[in-house]
Design a protein around this motif. Structure first.
Motif, PDB file in Angstrom:
ATOM      1  N   TYR A   1       0.839  -1.186   0.000  1.00  0.00           N
ATOM      2  CA  TYR A   1       0.000   0.000   0.000  1.00  0.00           C
ATOM      3  C   TYR A   1       0.882   1.246   0.000  1.00  0.00           C
ATOM      4  CZ  TYR A   1      -3.756  -3.199   1.282  1.00  0.00           C
ATOM      5  OH  TYR A   1      -4.666  -4.215   1.284  1.00  0.00           O
ATOM      6  N   ASN A   2       0.580   2.178  -0.858  1.00  0.00           N
ATOM      7  CA  ASN A   2       1.353   3.417  -0.949  1.00  0.00           C
ATOM      8  C   ASN A   2       0.443   4.604  -0.645  1.00  0.00           C
ATOM      9  OD1 ASN A   2       3.776   2.108  -1.895  1.00  0.00           O
ATOM     10  ND2 ASN A   2       2.755   1.879  -3.879  1.00  0.00           N
ATOM     11  N   TRP A   3       0.719   5.284   0.475  1.00  0.00           N
ATOM     12  CA  TRP A   3      -0.007   6.493   0.840  1.00  0.00           C
ATOM     13  C   TRP A   3       0.783   7.710   0.375  1.00  0.00           C
ATOM     14  CZ3 TRP A   3      -4.850   6.785   2.600  1.00  0.00           C
ATOM     15  CH2 TRP A   3      -5.414   5.669   3.218  1.00  0.00           C
ATOM     16  N   SER A   4       0.095   8.643  -0.251  1.00  0.00           N
ATOM     17  CA  SER A   4       0.752   9.889  -0.650  1.00  0.00           C
ATOM     18  C   SER A   4       0.837  10.824   0.548  1.00  0.00           C
ATOM     19  CB  SER A   4      -0.042  10.567  -1.775  1.00  0.00           C
ATOM     20  OG  SER A   4      -1.288  11.057  -1.279  1.00  0.00           O
ATOM     21  N   VAL A   5       1.721  11.794   0.467  1.00  0.00           N
ATOM     22  CA  VAL A   5       1.746  12.842   1.486  1.00  0.00           C
ATOM     23  C   VAL A   5       0.571  13.784   1.205  1.00  0.00           C
ATOM     24  CG1 VAL A   5       4.225  12.683   1.794  1.00  0.00           C
ATOM     25  CG2 VAL A   5       3.291  14.267   0.092  1.00  0.00           C
ATOM     26  N   PRO A   6      -0.010  14.408   2.233  1.00  0.00           N
ATOM     27  CA  PRO A   6      -1.112  15.347   1.991  1.00  0.00           C
ATOM     28  C   PRO A   6      -0.679  16.474   1.057  1.00  0.00           C
ATOM     29  CG  PRO A   6      -0.949  14.808   4.317  1.00  0.00           C
ATOM     30  CD  PRO A   6       0.281  14.236   3.659  1.00  0.00           C
ATOM     31  N   GLU A   7      -1.565  16.840   0.158  1.00  0.00           N
ATOM     32  CA  GLU A   7      -1.275  17.931  -0.776  1.00  0.00           C
ATOM     33  C   GLU A   7      -2.473  18.849  -0.887  1.00  0.00           C
ATOM     34  OE1 GLU A   7      -2.489  15.659  -4.941  1.00  0.00           O
ATOM     35  OE2 GLU A   7      -0.379  15.884  -4.408  1.00  0.00           O
ATOM     36  N   ASP A   8      -2.225  20.090  -1.312  1.00  0.00           N
ATOM     37  CA  ASP A   8      -3.287  21.084  -1.450  1.00  0.00           C
ATOM     38  C   ASP A   8      -4.114  20.817  -2.707  1.00  0.00           C
ATOM     39  OD1 ASP A   8      -2.449  22.401   0.824  1.00  0.00           O
ATOM     40  OD2 ASP A   8      -1.163  23.800  -0.266  1.00  0.00           O
ATOM     41  N   ILE A   9      -5.409  21.122  -2.605  1.00  0.00           N
ATOM     42  CA  ILE A   9      -6.288  21.115  -3.771  1.00  0.00           C
ATOM     43  C   ILE A   9      -6.489  22.564  -4.192  1.00  0.00           C
ATOM     44  CG2 ILE A   9      -8.532  20.450  -4.703  1.00  0.00           C
ATOM     45  CD1 ILE A   9      -8.788  18.483  -2.378  1.00  0.00           C
ATOM     46  N   LEU A  10      -6.160  22.877  -5.432  1.00  0.00           N
ATOM     47  CA  LEU A  10      -6.301  24.241  -5.931  1.00  0.00           C
ATOM     48  C   LEU A  10      -7.630  24.415  -6.632  1.00  0.00           C
ATOM     49  CD1 LEU A  10      -2.704  24.833  -7.351  1.00  0.00           C
ATOM     50  CD2 LEU A  10      -3.581  25.275  -5.055  1.00  0.00           C
ATOM     51  N   LEU A  11      -8.076  25.657  -6.697  1.00  0.00           N
ATOM     52  CA  LEU A  11      -9.374  25.977  -7.285  1.00  0.00           C
ATOM     53  C   LEU A  11      -9.456  25.595  -8.750  1.00  0.00           C
ATOM     54  CD1 LEU A  11     -12.154  27.273  -6.889  1.00  0.00           C
ATOM     55  CD2 LEU A  11     -11.120  29.484  -7.404  1.00  0.00           C
ATOM     56  N   GLY A  12      -8.340  25.670  -9.464  1.00  0.00           N
ATOM     57  CA  GLY A  12      -8.347  25.339 -10.888  1.00  0.00           C
ATOM     58  C   GLY A  12      -8.335  26.568 -11.764  1.00  0.00           C
ATOM     59  N   ASP A  13      -8.292  26.341 -13.083  1.00  0.00           N
ATOM     60  CA  ASP A  13      -8.253  27.435 -14.065  1.00  0.00           C
ATOM     61  C   ASP A  13      -7.094  28.390 -13.798  1.00  0.00           C
ATOM     62  OD1 ASP A  13     -10.501  26.452 -15.357  1.00  0.00           O
ATOM     63  OD2 ASP A  13     -11.875  27.580 -14.076  1.00  0.00           O
ATOM     64  N   GLY A  14      -5.945  27.838 -13.376  1.00  0.00           N
ATOM     65  CA  GLY A  14      -4.773  28.666 -13.149  1.00  0.00           C
ATOM     66  C   GLY A  14      -4.735  29.354 -11.800  1.00  0.00           C
ATOM     67  N   SER A  15      -5.796  29.197 -10.986  1.00  0.00           N
ATOM     68  CA  SER A  15      -5.844  29.863  -9.689  1.00  0.00           C
ATOM     69  C   SER A  15      -4.929  29.151  -8.697  1.00  0.00           C
ATOM     70  CB  SER A  15      -7.274  29.870  -9.154  1.00  0.00           C
ATOM     71  OG  SER A  15      -7.304  30.335  -7.818  1.00  0.00           O
ATOM     72  N   THR A  16      -4.339  29.945  -7.802  1.00  0.00           N
ATOM     73  CA  THR A  16      -3.506  29.367  -6.737  1.00  0.00           C
ATOM     74  C   THR A  16      -4.261  29.298  -5.415  1.00  0.00           C
ATOM     75  OG1 THR A  16      -2.588  31.572  -6.259  1.00  0.00           O
ATOM     76  CG2 THR A  16      -1.369  30.174  -7.810  1.00  0.00           C
ATOM     77  N   ASP A  17      -5.568  29.565  -5.430  1.00  0.00           N
ATOM     78  CA  ASP A  17      -6.371  29.509  -4.210  1.00  0.00           C
ATOM     79  C   ASP A  17      -6.504  28.066  -3.748  1.00  0.00           C
ATOM     80  OD1 ASP A  17      -6.693  32.224  -4.357  1.00  0.00           O
ATOM     81  OD2 ASP A  17      -8.664  32.128  -5.317  1.00  0.00           O
ATOM     82  N   VAL A  18      -6.167  27.807  -2.479  1.00  0.00           N
ATOM     83  CA  VAL A  18      -6.264  26.465  -1.910  1.00  0.00           C
ATOM     84  C   VAL A  18      -7.676  26.261  -1.363  1.00  0.00           C
ATOM     85  CG1 VAL A  18      -5.387  24.891  -0.145  1.00  0.00           C
ATOM     86  CG2 VAL A  18      -3.815  26.441  -1.327  1.00  0.00           C
ATOM     87  N   ILE A  19      -8.364  25.216  -1.831  1.00  0.00           N
ATOM     88  CA  ILE A  19      -9.737  24.970  -1.388  1.00  0.00           C
ATOM     89  C   ILE A  19      -9.877  23.670  -0.604  1.00  0.00           C
ATOM     90  CG2 ILE A  19     -10.773  26.283  -3.287  1.00  0.00           C
ATOM     91  CD1 ILE A  19     -11.346  23.584  -4.652  1.00  0.00           C
ATOM     92  N   GLY A  20      -8.761  22.924  -0.431  1.00  0.00           N
ATOM     93  CA  GLY A  20      -8.877  21.678   0.310  1.00  0.00           C
ATOM     94  C   GLY A  20      -7.558  20.943   0.399  1.00  0.00           C
ATOM     95  N   SER A  21      -7.621  19.745   0.985  1.00  0.00           N
ATOM     96  CA  SER A  21      -6.456  18.883   1.151  1.00  0.00           C
ATOM     97  C   SER A  21      -6.769  17.496   0.611  1.00  0.00           C
ATOM     98  CB  SER A  21      -6.064  18.789   2.624  1.00  0.00           C
ATOM     99  OG  SER A  21      -5.788  20.069   3.161  1.00  0.00           O
ATOM    100  N   ARG A  22      -5.731  16.815   0.123  1.00  0.00           N
ATOM    101  CA  ARG A  22      -5.923  15.501  -0.508  1.00  0.00           C
ATOM    102  C   ARG A  22      -4.858  14.529  -0.042  1.00  0.00           C
ATOM    103  NH1 ARG A  22      -6.475  15.380  -6.864  1.00  0.00           N
ATOM    104  NH2 ARG A  22      -8.606  15.895  -6.204  1.00  0.00           N
ATOM    105  N   VAL A  23      -5.282  13.269   0.162  1.00  0.00           N
ATOM    106  CA  VAL A  23      -4.352  12.183   0.397  1.00  0.00           C
ATOM    107  C   VAL A  23      -4.826  10.990  -0.428  1.00  0.00           C
ATOM    108  CG1 VAL A  23      -5.583  11.283   2.421  1.00  0.00           C
ATOM    109  CG2 VAL A  23      -3.121  10.859   2.171  1.00  0.00           C
ATOM    110  N   GLN A  24      -3.894  10.199  -0.949  1.00  0.00           N
ATOM    111  CA  GLN A  24      -4.242   9.139  -1.895  1.00  0.00           C
ATOM    112  C   GLN A  24      -3.564   7.823  -1.516  1.00  0.00           C
ATOM    113  OE1 GLN A  24      -4.073  10.296  -5.972  1.00  0.00           O
ATOM    114  NE2 GLN A  24      -3.926   8.211  -6.777  1.00  0.00           N
ATOM    115  N   LEU A  25      -4.357   6.754  -1.616  1.00  0.00           N
ATOM    116  CA  LEU A  25      -3.858   5.395  -1.417  1.00  0.00           C
ATOM    117  C   LEU A  25      -3.844   4.682  -2.764  1.00  0.00           C
ATOM    118  CD1 LEU A  25      -3.238   2.763   0.249  1.00  0.00           C
ATOM    119  CD2 LEU A  25      -5.719   2.454   0.396  1.00  0.00           C
ATOM    120  N   ASP A  26      -2.695   4.091  -3.134  1.00  0.00           N
ATOM    121  CA  ASP A  26      -2.575   3.327  -4.375  1.00  0.00           C
ATOM    122  C   ASP A  26      -2.020   1.941  -4.052  1.00  0.00           C
ATOM    123  OD1 ASP A  26      -3.255   5.449  -6.330  1.00  0.00           O
ATOM    124  OD2 ASP A  26      -1.409   6.367  -5.603  1.00  0.00           O
ATOM    125  N   THR A  27      -2.594   0.928  -4.687  1.00  0.00           N
ATOM    126  CA  THR A  27      -2.083  -0.421  -4.480  1.00  0.00           C
ATOM    127  C   THR A  27      -2.523  -1.325  -5.617  1.00  0.00           C
ATOM    128  OG1 THR A  27      -1.886  -2.209  -2.851  1.00  0.00           O
ATOM    129  CG2 THR A  27      -4.066  -1.274  -3.179  1.00  0.00           C
TER     130      THR A  27
END
Length: 249
Positions: A1-27
């Motif tokens: 199991y591979n857990w990612s480090v938490p990362e910021d979720i950006l608003l999109g469309d080139g914006s740098t506004d942070v709207i959330g946090s993300r963590v991902q499990l891959d296996t």
């Protein structure tokens, strides 16, 4: 199991506004007997949103409120034993509402459409005190087709909570599914009501003929002319009220 480090979720469309946090499990999941050597890819992305926003699901956008926790389930290359089989993905939920109560073990269900009459139907499980889980009744299979999803809910017998299972459709290469858990049911309901009101207004506008539109515009012009003498006094009154309000506060 591979857990990612938490990362910021950006608003999109080139914006740098942070709207959330993300963590991902891959296996890679082993499927079948130990010596079969059959595997499927499995990813579970967890997003927690700090702000009200919208997310893309297929060709639609789905509203999520601040504080929402969204699960994105991605499965690929499942070695099916039979083409009529599907998958069941479940969670065990032990949660407290914002007033400290246990989440309901017999949640009410209601269905709503995301945007308009032709959009995806979302089943909402009401857990109490404004807490809810939104489950789209369609999963994205093979990147483009929507397959039916069934949600089952049972009170747990071995712990204080509920068991939620999503029965997912058969797919050839990939499956993507996106349930959301959140508080703020009242806010989401108000957004749905506002959207419906806007759609009704747009429908009413579309139903009005050209002659009726011209008559309405003429009446509006006449009303503006009749009220022009009062416009300055109205603006002055509003400014006075704002000033008094500022002084009082």
């Amino acid at each position: 199991y591979n857990w990612s480090v938490p990362e910021d979720i950006l608003l999109g469309d080139g914006s740098t506004d942070v709207i959330g946090s993300r963590v991902q499990l891959d296996t890679d999941l082993h499927v079948g007997k130990p010596n079969d050597g059959k595997y499927a890819t499995f990813s579970l992305i967890t997003d927690i949103f700090h702000n009200d926003t919208e997310v893309i699901y297929g060709n639609e956008t789905i509203k999520v409120v601040a504080g929402s926790m969204k699960f994105s389930l991605l499965v690929g290359n499942w070695p099916w034993a039979d083409e009529n089989n599907g998958l069941s993905f479940g969670i065990k939920l032990m949660a407290k509402t914002r007033t400290g109560k246990d989440a309901s073990n017999n949640p009410k269900r209601r269905q709503r459409r995301n945007n308009g009459t032709d959009s995806i139907v979302i089943e909402q499980l009401e857990l109490g005190d404004g807490m809810f889980i939104d489950s789209p009744l369609k999963a994205i299979i093979d990147d483009e087709i929507f397959g039916d999803v069934t949600t089952t809910v049972e009170a747990a017998t071995d712990y204080d909570g509920i068991s939620i299972d999503w029965i997912l459709p058969h797919f050839s290469s990939s499956l993507y599914y996106d349930p959301v858990m959140a508080e703020g049911q009242e806010k989401l309901q108000q957004q749905d009501d506002d959207d419906e009101s806007d759609r009704q207004q747009q429908q009413n506008d579309d139903d009005i003929g050209p002659d009726e539109v011209e008559e309405e515009e003429e009446e509006e012009e006449e009303e503006k002319e009749g009220n022009s003498g009062n416009s300055l006094s109205t603006i002055y009154s509003l400014c006075t009220l704002l000033l008094l309000s500022a002084l009082i506060s």
